[in-house]
Design a protein around this motif. Structure first.
Motif, PDB file in Angstrom:
ATOM      1  N   THR A 335       1.490  36.504  19.164  1.00  9.33           N
ATOM      2  CA  THR A 335       0.142  36.421  19.737  1.00  9.33           C
ATOM      3  C   THR A 335      -0.928  36.668  18.690  1.00  9.33           C
ATOM      4  O   THR A 335      -1.981  36.021  18.688  1.00  9.33           O
ATOM      5  CB  THR A 335      -0.007  37.448  20.878  1.00  9.33           C
ATOM      6  OG1 THR A 335       1.001  37.213  21.863  1.00  9.33           O
ATOM      7  CG2 THR A 335      -1.379  37.346  21.526  1.00  9.33           C
ATOM      8  N   LEU A 336      -0.667  37.585  17.777  1.00 13.52           N
ATOM      9  CA  LEU A 336      -1.675  38.020  16.815  1.00 13.52           C
ATOM     10  C   LEU A 336      -2.251  36.888  15.969  1.00 13.52           C
ATOM     11  O   LEU A 336      -3.481  36.795  15.820  1.00 13.52           O
ATOM     12  CB  LEU A 336      -1.080  39.117  15.928  1.00 13.52           C
ATOM     13  CG  LEU A 336      -2.054  39.871  15.024  1.00 13.52           C
ATOM     14  CD1 LEU A 336      -3.157  40.509  15.847  1.00 13.52           C
ATOM     15  CD2 LEU A 336      -1.314  40.943  14.225  1.00 13.52           C
ATOM     16  N   PRO A 337      -1.444  35.993  15.375  1.00  9.26           N
ATOM     17  CA  PRO A 337      -2.037  34.919  14.560  1.00  9.26           C
ATOM     18  C   PRO A 337      -2.989  34.018  15.338  1.00  9.26           C
ATOM     19  O   PRO A 337      -3.998  33.557  14.795  1.00  9.26           O
ATOM     20  CB  PRO A 337      -0.813  34.142  14.065  1.00  9.26           C
ATOM     21  CG  PRO A 337       0.319  35.101  14.151  1.00  9.26           C
ATOM     22  CD  PRO A 337       0.026  35.948  15.341  1.00  9.26           C
ATOM     23  N   VAL A 338      -2.680  33.775  16.601  1.00  8.41           N
ATOM     24  CA  VAL A 338      -3.561  32.927  17.412  1.00  8.41           C
ATOM     25  C   VAL A 338      -4.909  33.611  17.623  1.00  8.41           C
ATOM     26  O   VAL A 338      -5.972  32.988  17.510  1.00  8.41           O
ATOM     27  CB  VAL A 338      -2.892  32.609  18.761  1.00  8.41           C
ATOM     28  CG1 VAL A 338      -3.797  31.721  19.612  1.00  8.41           C
ATOM     29  CG2 VAL A 338      -1.545  31.931  18.545  1.00  8.41           C
ATOM     30  N   LEU A 339      -4.879  34.909  17.906  1.00  7.72           N
ATOM     31  CA  LEU A 339      -6.130  35.644  18.104  1.00  7.72           C
ATOM     32  C   LEU A 339      -6.945  35.697  16.816  1.00  7.72           C
ATOM     33  O   LEU A 339      -8.176  35.583  16.839  1.00  7.72           O
ATOM     34  CB  LEU A 339      -5.829  37.062  18.595  1.00  7.72           C
ATOM     35  CG  LEU A 339      -5.026  37.182  19.896  1.00  7.72           C
ATOM     36  CD1 LEU A 339      -4.943  38.642  20.329  1.00  7.72           C
ATOM     37  CD2 LEU A 339      -5.637  36.334  20.997  1.00  7.72           C
ATOM     38  N   LEU A 340      -6.274  35.872  15.682  1.00 10.93           N
ATOM     39  CA  LEU A 340      -6.982  35.901  14.400  1.00 10.93           C
ATOM     40  C   LEU A 340      -7.623  34.548  14.099  1.00 10.93           C
ATOM     41  O   LEU A 340      -8.730  34.483  13.544  1.00 10.93           O
ATOM     42  CB  LEU A 340      -6.016  36.294  13.279  1.00 10.93           C
ATOM     43  CG  LEU A 340      -5.503  37.737  13.306  1.00 10.93           C
ATOM     44  CD1 LEU A 340      -4.458  37.943  12.216  1.00 10.93           C
ATOM     45  CD2 LEU A 340      -6.647  38.726  13.132  1.00 10.93           C
ATOM     46  N   ALA A 341      -6.933  33.468  14.462  1.00 14.86           N
ATOM     47  CA  ALA A 341      -7.498  32.133  14.235  1.00 14.86           C
ATOM     48  C   ALA A 341      -8.752  31.923  15.078  1.00 14.86           C
ATOM     49  O   ALA A 341      -9.764  31.400  14.592  1.00 14.86           O
ATOM     50  CB  ALA A 341      -6.446  31.069  14.559  1.00 14.86           C
ATOM     51  N   TRP A 342      -8.707  32.333  16.338  1.00 14.10           N
ATOM     52  CA  TRP A 342      -9.893  32.236  17.189  1.00 14.10           C
ATOM     53  C   TRP A 342     -11.027  33.075  16.620  1.00 14.10           C
ATOM     54  O   TRP A 342     -12.189  32.653  16.602  1.00 14.10           O
ATOM     55  CB  TRP A 342      -9.555  32.711  18.605  1.00 14.10           C
ATOM     56  CG  TRP A 342      -8.982  31.658  19.491  1.00 14.10           C
ATOM     57  CD1 TRP A 342      -7.671  31.467  19.797  1.00 14.10           C
ATOM     58  CD2 TRP A 342      -9.696  30.639  20.194  1.00 14.10           C
ATOM     59  NE1 TRP A 342      -7.516  30.396  20.639  1.00 14.10           N
ATOM     60  CE2 TRP A 342      -8.751  29.870  20.911  1.00 14.10           C
ATOM     61  CE3 TRP A 342     -11.043  30.300  20.294  1.00 14.10           C
ATOM     62  CZ2 TRP A 342      -9.110  28.792  21.703  1.00 14.10           C
ATOM     63  CZ3 TRP A 342     -11.400  29.220  21.092  1.00 14.10           C
ATOM     64  CH2 TRP A 342     -10.445  28.479  21.779  1.00 14.10           C
ATOM     65  N   ASN A 343     -10.712  34.282  16.163  1.00 12.23           N
ATOM     66  CA  ASN A 343     -11.743  35.166  15.621  1.00 12.23           C
ATOM     67  C   ASN A 343     -12.377  34.572  14.370  1.00 12.23           C
ATOM     68  O   ASN A 343     -13.588  34.700  14.158  1.00 12.23           O
ATOM     69  CB  ASN A 343     -11.125  36.528  15.301  1.00 12.23           C
ATOM     70  CG  ASN A 343     -12.140  37.509  14.764  1.00 12.23           C
ATOM     71  OD1 ASN A 343     -13.005  37.995  15.477  1.00 12.23           O
ATOM     72  ND2 ASN A 343     -12.041  37.813  13.485  1.00 12.23           N
ATOM     73  N   THR A 344     -11.574  33.915  13.538  1.00 14.34           N
ATOM     74  CA  THR A 344     -12.110  33.279  12.335  1.00 14.34           C
ATOM     75  C   THR A 344     -13.127  32.201  12.693  1.00 14.34           C
ATOM     76  O   THR A 344     -14.153  32.041  12.020  1.00 14.34           O
ATOM     77  CB  THR A 344     -10.966  32.664  11.511  1.00 14.34           C
ATOM     78  OG1 THR A 344     -10.040  33.699  11.156  1.00 14.34           O
ATOM     79  CG2 THR A 344     -11.494  32.014  10.250  1.00 14.34           C
ATOM     80  N   TYR A 345     -12.867  31.486  13.764  1.00 10.14           N
ATOM     81  CA  TYR A 345     -13.803  30.446  14.201  1.00 10.14           C
ATOM     82  C   TYR A 345     -15.146  31.055  14.600  1.00 10.14           C
ATOM     83  O   TYR A 345     -16.209  30.535  14.247  1.00 10.14           O
ATOM     84  CB  TYR A 345     -13.197  29.676  15.376  1.00 10.14           C
ATOM     85  CG  TYR A 345     -14.177  28.750  16.059  1.00 10.14           C
ATOM     86  CD1 TYR A 345     -14.514  27.520  15.495  1.00 10.14           C
ATOM     87  CD2 TYR A 345     -14.776  29.109  17.267  1.00 10.14           C
ATOM     88  CE1 TYR A 345     -15.418  26.677  16.119  1.00 10.14           C
ATOM     89  CE2 TYR A 345     -15.678  28.270  17.896  1.00 10.14           C
ATOM     90  CZ  TYR A 345     -15.994  27.056  17.320  1.00 10.14           C
ATOM     91  OH  TYR A 345     -16.896  26.227  17.942  1.00 10.14           O
TER      92      TYR A 345
END
Length: 603
Positions: A335-345
């Motif tokens: 789950t963590l990489p997906v959340l980090l990708a959204w946060n980067t956006y």
């Protein structure tokens, strides 16, 4: 007729692990042939739709998957299937709808004052009220109501699934929710403190401003926690059966579907830090629930269940916890990489253009920098170095419509003998940028009086030049670089657009990096001579924060940058006898001293 018959056989089934075997997870068998475990199922409710009939069975009615050409294995016995039915709504979900509607109505009417919760308000103001009530709050907008309704649907799915899995009914699910709420709130405040106030000084590379300011978003953080708890039965699935035969079904793991549904909360804003707190809380809750289930005494109804439960009880606790750790750990790591990708956006850097910056005012000058300089011990060349750091970011020949055509820097001193002032003037007077941007004001005097020095400088620039901002700068605070210079422009532009009535912007520390509106520059010039027992930089800061009676209009309007955008080089040559600094203090990337204070606005 054939189409009606096809849709009339549609069923949404959930395949679950039996509550007495939460340590195991197996793949689903073919549910195309369902044989009930007990007698003929009791039909509680029929919803008649022209082409679709949905039957809701009692929760105790379970269906096992059987292949008639092979014997039933122990693995098959550990799985059961039941029709998914969310009407009537699960108990906790019903009460959540009632409480959330009541709280939001009272907040809309002004009876209650509820806002989203952030660690900054809890640490500085002990605002536990909003921390407790914010999960029940939603905005009375179409988007706000739809998002909260979506989260209630997810909560209903979790309640229907986890209530069965935890084996304790609604009361057990409420206990789980309470533990999640207390743990998540504690972890969230702790993360905000560690990655903001603690690391902001000691480890600037680990400083994240959003860890302190990020607001909660209703139920979303708690849903991410329940997502990890669902890993106790990670093999459970939802099965949509829309015909006869094994090829007429769609199967999806519960964890996968619930994760996708939780991600909808990221369509409006980033809630990375609340989501991380939820994931960590869910990981801890999973281990606690697993240990609880291992020691729980249960009623045994038949010999098969007795054998399964006895095997489960004889499994060492460490093995059960290790299995739960692996399953919940996988959910967190995936789950963590997906959340980090959204946060980067959402947190990608944005730089204001020159045209946009030029539109914030029509004054002759946009920025008038006032570099205060006085003789220092050892006569270091700090003034030249500081001026050069700014000129490096300013073009030699800006166009007429460029904001740089409306910038100037006043180098001011009231000391008759100031060697570095004369050397800097001689150096820059022979350059194109120096001739265009710099003006030199050398007044006579010998007294080292900082408050008088600053007061006279502010009087001079406000009476001589019309400017949108008067920026006070000390001669030993160079700007960090090109990126930080553009960050200064961006912060000021955002301040004008989001907080138009602000009194000033603060991007440095002490008496440097203070961008004052004209009326504030005139007022602080007088206050410097009025409050003789207070250091000059503290007077200006308190005025901008509205903490002085004469500056009450500025309350809660000071805008600051997230980090220091200039750094201190004169640590061992301070012009104030009562102040000493260390070499590595107040450097680039440090947390701004006011960042985290709820009474200021950090952009």
């Amino acid at each position: 007729m054939r189409l009606s018959k096809l849709f009339g056989s549609v069923r949404l089934v959930q395949e679950v692990t039996r509550s007495n075997d939460t340590n195991r997870s197996t793949d689903a068998e073919d549910p195309s042939s369902l044989e009930k475990r007990n007698d003929k199922p009791i039909m509680l409710q029929t919803i008649e739709i022209p082409t679709l009939n949905l039957y809701c069975y009692q929760p105790t009615q379970k269906f096992t998957v059987r292949h008639y050409n092979k014997p039933i294995t122990n693995e098959e016995k550990s799985k059961s299937q039941k029709l998914l039915c969310l009407w009537p709504l699960p108990t906790v979900t019903r009460y959540m709808i009632l409480i959330a509607t009541l709280m939001s109505v009272l907040n809309w009417l002004g009876v209650l004052s509820i806002a989203c919760s952030a660690p900054s308000f809890i640490i500085h103001r002990l605002d536990f009220k909003n921390m407790c009530l914010a999960p029940f709050l939603f905005d009375w907008t179409l988007q706000g109501m739809m998002l909260y309704g979506w989260n209630l649907l997810i909560l209903g799915l979790f309640e229907e699934s986890l209530t069965l899995m935890l084996g304790g009914g609604t009361r057990r699910f409420i206990h789980c929710l309470f533990f999640v709420f207390v743990s998540l709130s504690t972890i969230r405040v702790t993360l905000g403190f560690i990655f903001s106030k603690s690391t902001g000084w000691a480890f600037p590379s680990l400083f994240f401003s959003n860890s302190m300011h990020e607001c909660s978003q209703g139920l979303a953080p708690f849903l991410f926690a329940l997502l990890v708890v669902q890993s106790l039965c990670i093999g459970d699935k939802y099965i949509l059966i829309y015909g006869q035969g094994e090829h007429h079904q769609i199967t999806v793991a519960k964890v996968t579907l619930q994760f996708i549904m939780c991600l909808v909360n990221y369509t409006t804003q980033t809630i990375l830090w609340w989501s991380l707190s939820g994931l960590f809380t869910g990981f801890i809750t999973t281990l606690v629930m697993q240990a609880w289930l291992a020691f729980e005494k249960r009623e045994v109804k038949d010999q098969t269940e007795f054998m399964t439960l006895e095997h489960y009880r004889r499994t060492p606790l460490w093995r059960l916890l290790w299995s739960a750790t692996k399953r919940s750990g996988w959910v967190v790591l995936l789950t963590l990489p997906v959340l980090l990708a959204w946060n980067t956006y959402y947190t990608r850097a944005s730089v204001v253009s020159g045209h946009e910056l030029n539109t914030i005012s029509h004054d002759r000058y946009l920025f008038t920098f006032v570099f205060m300089t006085a003789p220092r011990r050892g006569d270091p060349a700090y003034l030249t170095r500081t001026i050069e750091s700014y000129l490096e970011n300013w073009p030699e020949n800006p166009s007429v419509d460029s904001p740089y055509a409306r910038m100037q820097a006043i180098i001011y001193t009231h000391f008759t003998n100031h060697t570095q002032f004369e050397e800097a003037k001689e150096h820059f007077s022979g350059t194109v940028k120096g001739q265009r941007y710099l003006k030199w004001v050398h007044q006579q005097g010998e007294t080292l009086n900082q408050r008088l020095h600053v007061s006279k400088a502010l009087d001079y620039v406000t009476e001589t030049f019309g400017s949108t901002y008067y920026a006070l700068m000390e001669d030993d605070f160079p700007v960090c670089g090109q990126r930080e210079w553009h960050e200064i422009e961006t912060v000021i532009y955002k301040a004008e657009k989001t907080v138009p009535n602000h009194c000033g912007v603060f991007v440095g520390t002490g008496g440097s990096g203070l961008f004052l509106k004209p009326e504030m520059a005139r007022l602080t010039s007088q206050l410097l001579l009025h409050y003789v027992d207070m250091p000059p930089d503290i007077i200006i800061q308190k005025c901008l924060m509205g903490q002085l009676p004469q500056c009450a209009a500025c309350k809660d309007s000071l805008v600051t940058s997230k980090t220091l955008l200039m750094y201190h080089i004169g640590y061992n040559t301070s012009t104030s006898d009562d102040r000493t600094y260390k070499k590595d203090e107040f450097q680039c990337g440090w947390r701004h001293p006011f960042n985290g204070d709820p009474s200021v606005i950090t952009l």
